[in-house]
Design a protein around this motif. Sequence first.
Motif, PDB file in Angstrom:
ATOM      1  N   LYS A  20       9.213   5.201   5.243  1.00 17.17           N
ATOM      2  CA  LYS A  20       8.456   6.595   4.931  1.00 17.17           C
ATOM      3  C   LYS A  20       9.421   7.695   4.231  1.00 17.17           C
ATOM      4  O   LYS A  20      10.710   7.524   4.532  1.00 17.17           O
ATOM      5  CB  LYS A  20       8.095   7.346   6.382  1.00 17.17           C
TER       6      LYS A  20
ATOM      7  N   GLU B 116       0.833  -1.061   0.040  1.00 16.50           N
ATOM      8  CA  GLU B 116      -0.128  -0.092  -0.100  1.00 16.50           C
ATOM      9  C   GLU B 116       0.897   1.179   0.064  1.00 16.50           C
ATOM     10  O   GLU B 116       2.126   1.350   0.698  1.00 16.50           O
ATOM     11  CB  GLU B 116      -0.983  -0.058   1.355  1.00 16.50           C
TER      12      GLU B 116
ATOM     13  N   GLU C 183       7.081  -0.596   7.014  1.00 12.49           N
ATOM     14  CA  GLU C 183       6.545   0.413   6.578  1.00 12.49           C
ATOM     15  C   GLU C 183       7.886   1.270   6.174  1.00 12.49           C
ATOM     16  O   GLU C 183       9.161   1.056   6.797  1.00 12.49           O
ATOM     17  CB  GLU C 183       6.049   1.537   7.705  1.00 12.49           C
TER      18      GLU C 183
ATOM     19  N   GLU D 248       4.091   7.096   2.108  1.00  8.04           N
ATOM     20  CA  GLU D 248       4.184   5.672   3.136  1.00  8.04           C
ATOM     21  C   GLU D 248       4.150   4.632   2.218  1.00  8.04           C
ATOM     22  O   GLU D 248       3.112   4.320   1.716  1.00  8.04           O
ATOM     23  CB  GLU D 248       3.148   6.168   4.352  1.00  8.04           C
TER      24      GLU D 248
ATOM     25  N   ASN E 270       0.804   5.586   0.479  1.00  8.96           N
ATOM     26  CA  ASN E 270       0.106   6.626   0.558  1.00  8.96           C
ATOM     27  C   ASN E 270       0.816   7.658   0.182  1.00  8.96           C
ATOM     28  O   ASN E 270       1.945   8.028   0.431  1.00  8.96           O
ATOM     29  CB  ASN E 270      -0.530   6.744   2.253  1.00  8.96           C
ATOM     30  N   HIS E 271       0.001   8.713  -0.636  1.00 15.16           N
ATOM     31  CA  HIS E 271       0.562   9.817  -1.172  1.00 15.16           C
ATOM     32  C   HIS E 271      -0.147  10.782  -1.679  1.00 15.16           C
ATOM     33  O   HIS E 271      -1.476  10.596  -1.541  1.00 15.16           O
ATOM     34  CB  HIS E 271       1.513   9.517  -2.540  1.00 15.16           C
TER      35      HIS E 271
END
Length: 167
Positions: free
Chosen positions: A114, A44, A112, A60, A46-47
């Motif tokens: 970042k 996944e 994760e 992320e 995220n942005h």
Amino acid sequence: IIDSLDNEQKLIAKIDYEPSNFNAKFSKETSFSTIIKKPELDMEINHLANASLGQKIDFEIKIDNKGQIDFDDTKINFIAPEGFEITTTTPSPYEDSTWLIPEINSEKLSHEIKISGNFKTDLVFTNEEQRTQKFNVKFMLLGNEEEYFAVMEEEFEIKIVDQAIAS
């Protein structure tokens, strides 16, 4: 075994032998078939969908192990377009824009990464198409002869706008 997903591979092992004290040849053969399946992993990312030049953009990348198989020495490769600068990362990359995940097992289900960065403020666009910038993330497993191959890949876009729009 490295092959396209859902392809059947047949492995054959054959042994021929001739005892030194016996005048005969013997042979034994066995086979095994397997089908290549995609690892039970989810990626996944995220942005932001839109950003302005110079605006801080946070990414992320999350990898989840949904299966019971453990993976060692995996890599995540983050490919940014020209004109994008990475400013900070957690954890630090193993190589330029590549992170090594030593172990993904069924007990620690999630990992994760970042990344923060921005588009340089001196970028110039001659048409509207150039404002859409493509990013690429690859999740790679270690294969034969210490070579890595991508098992998951995701491409996404961020549109550069004159004023930032939160999304």
